[in-house]
Design an enzyme around this catalytic site. Structure first.
Site, short mmCIF file in Angstrom:
data_model
loop_
_atom_site.label_atom_id
_atom_site.label_comp_id
_atom_site.label_asym_id
_atom_site.label_seq_id
_atom_site.Cartn_x
_atom_site.Cartn_y
_atom_site.Cartn_z
N GLU A 134 -5.26 -9.49 4.25
CA GLU A 134 -6.31 -8.64 5.51
C GLU A 134 -7.11 -7.33 4.71
OE1 GLU A 134 -5.70 -5.00 8.84
OE2 GLU A 134 -4.05 -5.39 6.69
N HIS A 175 -7.37 -0.84 0.32
CA HIS A 175 -7.04 0.65 0.66
C HIS A 175 -6.16 0.63 -0.78
CE1 HIS A 175 -8.13 1.60 4.65
NE2 HIS A 175 -7.22 0.62 4.95
N ASP A 183 -8.65 5.16 -0.15
CA ASP A 183 -7.47 5.07 -1.36
C ASP A 183 -6.31 5.19 -0.01
OD1 ASP A 183 -5.13 4.31 -3.07
OD2 ASP A 183 -4.99 6.06 -3.96
N ASP A 235 -1.33 -7.10 2.76
CA ASP A 235 -1.55 -6.18 4.47
C ASP A 235 -2.31 -4.96 3.51
OD1 ASP A 235 -1.36 -4.88 6.94
OD2 ASP A 235 -0.26 -3.56 5.18
N ASN A 255 0.55 -1.08 0.13
CA ASN A 255 0.01 -0.07 -0.10
C ASN A 255 0.67 1.53 0.18
OD1 ASN A 255 -2.67 1.53 0.28
ND2 ASN A 255 -1.13 2.13 1.81
#
Length: 496
Positions: free
Chosen positions: A264, A238, A197, A234, A104
């Site tokens: 997740e 997002h 985001d 992870d 991310n």
């Protein structure tokens, strides 16, 4: 015939004298003996705090504890050689390595750039609250300690969609970076805050094809370097789901193998969102059942007022059992974390039975429940707080029962709010398999349950030692199984 069992082999505050990679290698055989088939290890690459970072503020994905960057050569968990040794030890013991992938964001840039941004409302990221302005921000990553080894790719502001800090003029906030790939945010699964985001640090811009290609090259290098068997993804709510699909397809086709993938997507209410994500990713990954975790947390918190017969209602494991990874707690839910929702100790044996001893889902253990831990951190008021999480003494027994006995037809008896039970019939191919579980969050309880005629005349005992009386299965394969107040009993055949 093997029952899968995962373990999150770390926690947020890991502080033992023995570095984690060394402990992993030393404990690999013990994990296999326990029945663990996959170990989820923490992020192995260099992060902004060097040897102190848990790993989620990742800086250089190509630095696995090899280069002098961010104040240290090794990561918090040890040097690269120890990491590779740990992965090999797990593989030799028959335990898969699941690596933590943080796609991310990046953090800890090396150089300032002058960039154009617009500030957004933090409660509605779709609303701009400033005109386009020039600021100086830390958005350029050159990795001087690595000097271009493994990759000479330079990350600059074209690789990011947002940041949370302007260095000049000095100002905090959420800033949308104006780059050539479109104004505003990418489409992501979560519509919280209008568009979620942006989470933290330098938010990666997956609309940039050079970024996607660099992450693919990194994936190839990482697999060739350490040979992981799977990935824990992870913060996927997002991240562009299209990018993750593309990356996973690339890894699968490049190496012509299947990887175990679990993501997740932290949601505690609304299984429809998780279902929509699974459809968007089309079976490429499993999801952690954060909704079941929250139900377990509420059951521990509410005590006898909680309706145990409904503990699986609205959960992912009830909706998509084949794509669910179940857990009691993880590093995000442990005390002093932002998502703190730690399951009360009195209920933890029951919680673990609910994930370990059922047919549905793949259960994941949590490191402190096996080893215990002590740590100190600051609470919301800035005060030092000491926390001790004790090892769960019932856990090895429950794991052994899963490994050796959790087979065959499952029959559920979720017909009373304060007392529930189920049986696994076992199979003829696995001697001694099969068991009965009964638990109560109130007074002592009992259940008349069928376990199967193959057990007729057999004597069953409480493997957890709560009750010393024995139970004999009648000729129809039924018996009455009991538990003490506010507790659990797991009944197994006495022989063996």
């Amino acid at each position: 015939m093997t029952n899968q069992l995962l373990i999150q082999y770390f926690h947020w505050y890991y502080n033992e004298n023995e570095q984690l990679w060394e402990k992993t290698a030393k404990e690999a055989v013990n994990l296999s003996t326990l029945g663990v088939t996959g170990a989820w290890l923490p992020p192995a690459y260099k992060a902004t705090s060097g040897g102190y970072s848990v790993g989620y503020d990742c800086y250089d994905l190509f630095d696995l504890g090899e280069f002098d960057q961010k104040g240290s050569i090794p990561t918090k968990y040890g040097p690269k050689a120890a990491y590779l040794k740990a992965v090999k030890a797990l593989k030799d013991a028959g335990v898969s390595t699941i690596t933590d992938m943080v796609f991310n964001h990046k953090a800890g840039a090396d150089e300032l750039e002058t960039i154009k941004v617009r500030k957004v409302d933090p409660d509605n990221r779709l609303e701009f609250i400033s005109d386009v302005m020039d600021i100086q921000a830390w958005t350029k990553f050159t990795f001087p300690g690595r000097k271009g080894l493994y990759s000479d790719f330079v990350w600059d502001h074209q690789c990011f969609s947002g940041i949370d800090r302007s260095e000049n003029p000095p100002e905090d906030g959420i800033f949308s970076i104006q780059n050539e790939y479109g104004e505003g945010w990418e489409e992501v699964p979560s519509t919280e805050y209008g568009n979620y985001d942006y989470l933290m640090f330098n938010d990666i811009e997956f609309r940039n094809p050079a970024v996607r290609e660099e992450l693919k090259r990194w994936g190839e290098w990482y697999y060739k370097t350490c040979g992981m068997d799977g990935f824990r993804l992870d913060a996927v709510k997002h991240i562009s789901a299209d990018f993750l699909n593309e990356w996973l397809d690339h890894m699968k086709s490049t190496f012509e193998r299947e990887f175990f993938v679990v993501a997740e997507n932290w949601i505690i209410d609304g299984v429809e969102e998780l279902d929509a994500y699974l459809q968007r990713t089309d079976g490429r990954m499993q999801l952690f059942d954060s909704i079941l975790h929250h139900n377990l947390y509420l059951a521990g918190k509410e005590g006898e007022d909680y309706d145990l017969s409904k503990i699986f209602e609205g959960t992912l494991v009830a909706y998509h059992p084949e794509l669910s990874v179940t857990f009691v707690d993880n590093h995000d839910s442990q005390p002093l974390q932002a998502l703190e929702s730690y399951v009360d100790f009195w209920f933890r044996p029951m919680a673990y039975a609910l994930i370990l001893l059922r047919e549905q889902g793949i259960p994941c253990l949590f490191y402190p429940d096996l080893y215990g831990c002590k740590y100190t951190d600051k609470n919301d008021e800035g005060e030092d707080v000491e926390v001790e999480l004790v090892a769960l003494e019932e856990l090895p027994v429950l794991c052994q029962i899963r490994k050796e006995r959790a087979f065959g037809l499952q029959r559920d008896y979720f017909d009373y709010p304060s007392c529930i039970g189920w049986t696994r019939e076992g199979t003829d191919e696995i001697p001694g398999s099969g068991f009965a579980v009964v638990m109560s969050n109130s007074n002592e309880g009992f259940k008349d349950m069928e376990i199967g005629v193959r057990h007729a005349g057999q004597v069953f005992i409480d493997a957890l030692g709560r009750i010393t009386d024995e139970v004999v299965i009648n000729k129809e394969g039924w018996a009455q199984f009991a538990c003490i107040a506010g507790n659990i009993s797991v009944w197994v055949r006495k022989e063996g």
